[in-house]
Write a protein that holds these residues in place. Sequence first.
Motif, mmCIF file in Angstrom:
data_model
loop_
_atom_site.group_PDB
_atom_site.id
_atom_site.type_symbol
_atom_site.label_atom_id
_atom_site.label_comp_id
_atom_site.label_asym_id
_atom_site.label_seq_id
_atom_site.Cartn_x
_atom_site.Cartn_y
_atom_site.Cartn_z
ATOM 1 N N SER A 1 0.708 -1.157 0.172
ATOM 2 C CA SER A 1 -0.030 0.056 -0.278
ATOM 3 C C SER A 1 0.839 1.076 0.120
ATOM 4 C CB SER A 1 -0.815 -0.151 1.226
ATOM 5 O OG SER A 1 -1.733 0.906 1.167
ATOM 6 N N TYR B 1 0.644 5.355 1.023
ATOM 7 C CA TYR B 1 0.038 6.442 1.807
ATOM 8 C C TYR B 1 0.725 7.748 1.690
ATOM 9 C CZ TYR B 1 -1.932 2.525 4.420
ATOM 10 O OH TYR B 1 -2.693 1.356 4.732
ATOM 11 N N GLN C 1 -4.757 6.521 2.332
ATOM 12 C CA GLN C 1 -4.259 5.603 1.353
ATOM 13 C C GLN C 1 -4.675 6.019 -0.008
ATOM 14 O OE1 GLN C 1 -6.399 1.772 1.449
ATOM 15 N NE2 GLN C 1 -4.535 0.617 1.676
ATOM 16 N N TYR D 1 -3.425 0.645 -3.236
ATOM 17 C CA TYR D 1 -3.164 -0.574 -2.291
ATOM 18 C C TYR D 1 -3.245 -1.913 -3.666
ATOM 19 C CZ TYR D 1 -8.260 -2.100 -1.970
ATOM 20 O OH TYR D 1 -9.377 -2.466 -2.046
#
Lengths: 113, 113
Positions: B33, B35, B45, B48
């Motif tokens: 993922s 961020y 986020q 992902y």
Amino acid sequence: GENVEQHPSTLSVQEGDSAVIKCTYSDSASNYFPWYKQELGKRPQLIIDIRSNVGEKKDQRIAVTLNKTAKHFSLHITETQPEDSAVYFCAASRPGGYQKVTFGTGTKLQVIP
Amino acid sequence: EAQVTQNPRYLITVTGKKLTVTCSQNMNHEYMSWYRQDPGLGLRQIYYSMNVEVTDKGDVPEGYKVSRKEKRNFPLILESPSPNQTSLYFCASSLRTGVQPQHFGDGTRLSIL
């Protein structure tokens, strides 16, 4: 989608006192609730987590409680120490095909010696 | 040593110049993922991936692209960076799903002038 609210945004406590940080979530399907600690200039690191089939979990001075009905969970730190000073983030995620992770906005904890 | 490695750690660049931030993990994790962290907004986020060739949008995907051609790598691509993408970026991975603890990289600080 999921919405996670975290309070307070800042918290100052005297060394040895307890600290409590609260988060609420909106998606009743969320079932995993981790807490991360981020020291200044460092990466977030997991300190404790809880799943929706458990109401409380404890690890030494740190505990997390979960109320599924009210959709809120809390981090409790007892006997705080200066090294507990950091930013703490809660998060929520759900199983299934769409596994987005939603974080709270963070709580800056200052432990005053 | 189990780790998530991001490169570069710091980058100053100009609007419109394509850039790629690499992320690699050596833990054989399936879930990866990206961020971004901005003051007062916590960790949000971007994208992902639940496995090779499986990616999905997070909360703030606009202006970003990702790919997952190999299990260990998950690069973040900014095709035409803009100043509002100035931020601290973290890559993270977890063993299988989004409902497990995430391991974070050390972060990449991007400044888009």
